[in-house]
Motif scaffolding. Structure first.
Motif, PDB file in Angstrom:
ATOM      1  N   ALA A   5       0.844  -1.164  -0.224  1.00  0.00           N
ATOM      2  CA  ALA A   5       0.112   0.063  -0.030  1.00  0.00           C
ATOM      3  C   ALA A   5       0.840   1.100  -0.080  1.00  0.00           C
ATOM      4  O   ALA A   5       0.767   2.205  -0.675  1.00  0.00           O
ATOM      5  CB  ALA A   5      -1.104   0.005   1.238  1.00  0.00           C
ATOM      6  N   LYS A   6       1.994   1.212   0.754  1.00  0.00           N
ATOM      7  CA  LYS A   6       2.885   2.366   0.678  1.00  0.00           C
ATOM      8  C   LYS A   6       3.436   2.563  -0.533  1.00  0.00           C
ATOM      9  O   LYS A   6       3.863   3.554  -1.191  1.00  0.00           O
ATOM     10  CB  LYS A   6       4.027   2.210   1.587  1.00  0.00           C
ATOM     11  CG  LYS A   6       3.645   2.589   3.219  1.00  0.00           C
ATOM     12  CD  LYS A   6       4.959   2.120   4.331  1.00  0.00           C
ATOM     13  CE  LYS A   6       4.236   2.113   5.626  1.00  0.00           C
ATOM     14  NZ  LYS A   6       5.369   2.116   6.462  1.00  0.00           N
ATOM     15  N   VAL A  77      -4.598   8.625  -4.968  1.00  0.00           N
ATOM     16  CA  VAL A  77      -3.860   8.988  -3.771  1.00  0.00           C
ATOM     17  C   VAL A  77      -4.779   9.112  -2.733  1.00  0.00           C
ATOM     18  O   VAL A  77      -4.434   8.894  -1.527  1.00  0.00           O
ATOM     19  CB  VAL A  77      -3.434  10.697  -4.141  1.00  0.00           C
ATOM     20  CG1 VAL A  77      -2.612  11.492  -2.904  1.00  0.00           C
ATOM     21  CG2 VAL A  77      -2.340  10.635  -5.347  1.00  0.00           C
ATOM     22  N   LYS A  78      -6.076   9.674  -2.738  1.00  0.00           N
ATOM     23  CA  LYS A  78      -6.782   9.662  -1.668  1.00  0.00           C
ATOM     24  C   LYS A  78      -7.252   8.127  -0.980  1.00  0.00           C
ATOM     25  O   LYS A  78      -7.126   8.134   0.300  1.00  0.00           O
ATOM     26  CB  LYS A  78      -8.115  10.238  -2.028  1.00  0.00           C
ATOM     27  CG  LYS A  78      -7.957  11.934  -2.367  1.00  0.00           C
ATOM     28  CD  LYS A  78      -9.162  12.513  -2.332  1.00  0.00           C
ATOM     29  CE  LYS A  78     -10.075  12.090  -3.637  1.00  0.00           C
ATOM     30  NZ  LYS A  78     -11.683  12.893  -3.937  1.00  0.00           N
ATOM     31  N   LYS A  79      -7.187   7.056  -1.656  1.00  0.00           N
ATOM     32  CA  LYS A  79      -7.305   6.020  -1.441  1.00  0.00           C
ATOM     33  C   LYS A  79      -6.196   5.405  -0.444  1.00  0.00           C
ATOM     34  O   LYS A  79      -6.332   4.883   0.628  1.00  0.00           O
ATOM     35  CB  LYS A  79      -7.601   5.117  -2.505  1.00  0.00           C
ATOM     36  CG  LYS A  79      -7.910   3.555  -1.956  1.00  0.00           C
ATOM     37  CD  LYS A  79      -8.137   2.533  -3.275  1.00  0.00           C
ATOM     38  CE  LYS A  79      -8.207   1.106  -2.650  1.00  0.00           C
ATOM     39  NZ  LYS A  79      -8.247   0.437  -3.843  1.00  0.00           N
ATOM     40  N   GLY A  80      -5.014   5.595  -0.920  1.00  0.00           N
ATOM     41  CA  GLY A  80      -3.686   5.423  -0.348  1.00  0.00           C
ATOM     42  C   GLY A  80      -3.609   6.162   0.919  1.00  0.00           C
ATOM     43  O   GLY A  80      -2.980   5.679   2.085  1.00  0.00           O
ATOM     44  N   LEU A  81      -4.347   7.407   1.127  1.00  0.00           N
ATOM     45  CA  LEU A  81      -4.226   8.121   2.362  1.00  0.00           C
ATOM     46  C   LEU A  81      -5.542   7.847   3.329  1.00  0.00           C
ATOM     47  O   LEU A  81      -5.320   8.471   4.332  1.00  0.00           O
ATOM     48  CB  LEU A  81      -4.168   9.640   1.985  1.00  0.00           C
ATOM     49  CG  LEU A  81      -2.915  10.157   1.291  1.00  0.00           C
ATOM     50  CD1 LEU A  81      -2.951  11.633   1.066  1.00  0.00           C
ATOM     51  CD2 LEU A  81      -1.634   9.888   2.489  1.00  0.00           C
ATOM     52  N   GLY A  82      -6.531   6.864   2.724  1.00  0.00           N
ATOM     53  CA  GLY A  82      -7.678   6.854   3.439  1.00  0.00           C
ATOM     54  C   GLY A  82      -8.582   7.849   3.670  1.00  0.00           C
ATOM     55  O   GLY A  82      -9.424   8.129   4.451  1.00  0.00           O
ATOM     56  N   LEU A  83      -8.577   8.988   2.580  1.00  0.00           N
ATOM     57  CA  LEU A  83      -9.227   9.909   2.363  1.00  0.00           C
ATOM     58  C   LEU A  83     -10.565   9.715   1.871  1.00  0.00           C
ATOM     59  O   LEU A  83     -10.627   8.955   0.769  1.00  0.00           O
ATOM     60  CB  LEU A  83      -8.813  11.173   1.899  1.00  0.00           C
ATOM     61  CG  LEU A  83      -7.292  11.746   2.701  1.00  0.00           C
ATOM     62  CD1 LEU A  83      -6.861  12.811   1.809  1.00  0.00           C
ATOM     63  CD2 LEU A  83      -7.837  11.933   3.963  1.00  0.00           C
TER      64      LEU A  83
END
Length: 172
Positions: A5-6, A77-83
Motif C-alpha cells: 500500500a505504501k 492518492v486519496k485511497k492510499g491516504l484513507g481519505l
C-alpha cells in the motif's frame, strides 16, 4: 499501512507530482503566449493575433489533458491516504502526506497556483485591451462614416449632393 500500500501510494504521489510539474510547464508557455497576444493587440497585428490564439488553443488542449490525468490519479492518492470523496482540494490531500512528499508537492502546488493567477490576470488584461481596441475601431468607423455623410460631394447615384452647379457646367 503495509509495504504494498505504501508503494502504491508513493507511485500515485509521484504521478501526481509529475502531472503538476507538466501543468507548470504548460502554464509558463501560456504566459509567453499571453505576452505575445498583448503585443499583437497593441500593434493591431491581426496575423500575429490569429497565431497566438491558435497557440493558446493548443496549450488549452494540453492543460485539459493534464487535468484529466490529475483527476484520474487523485482517487488513487486519496485511497492510499484513507481519505473520502469529501476531500476534493489538492491542498487538503497534500496536508495528509508525510514528509518529504508533503513539502515537495506543496511547493509544486504553490508554484502552479501562482502561475494560474498570473495567467488569469494577463488574460483579463488582454480581454480589456481587445475590448478597447474594438471600441476604438468602431468609434473611428463611425466618425469616418459621419464625415463622409456630412461632406459628401456626390450621392450614391453619382449626382452632386445637395444640387447646385456641377464642376462642368454644360450651359456655358
Amino acid at each position: 499501512m503495509d509495504n504494498e500500500a505504501k508503494a502504491a501510494l508513493k507511485r500515485a504521489v509521484g504521478m501526481l507530482e509529475g502531472i503538476l510539474e507538466r501543468q507548470i510547464e504548460v502554464h509558463k508557455e501560456m504566459l509567453v503566449v499571453a505576452d505575445a497576444k498583448k503585443d499583437s493587440i497593441i500593434k493591431g497585428d491581426i496575423a500575429l493575433l490569429e497565431n497566438t490564439v491558435a497557440e493558446e488553443k493548443k496549450l488549452i488542449g494540453r492543460i485539459e489533458e493534464e487535468e484529466k490525468k490529475r483527476l484520474a490519479v487523485m482517487p488513487l492518492v486519496k485511497k492510499g491516504l484513507g481519505l473520502g470523496d469529501d476531500v476534493v482540494k489538492i491542498v487538503d490531500v497534500i496536508e495528509h502526506l508525510e514528509e518529504p512528499e508533503k513539502s515537495r508537492l506543496m511547493a509544486v502546488r504553490n508554484q502552479l497556483k501562482d502561475l494560474l493567477e498570473s495567467c488569469q490576470l494577463k488574460t483579463r488584461h488582454n480581454a480589456e485591451l481587445l475590448k478597447a481596441s474594438i471600441e476604438h475601431v468602431e468609434l473611428f468607423m463611425k466618425s469616418l462614416n459621419d464625415a463622409i455623410q456630412k461632406d459628401a460631394i456626390y450621392n450614391k447615384q453619382g449626382k452632386r449632393a445637395g444640387g447646385g452647379p456641377s464642376i462642368i457646367d454644360r450651359s456655358v
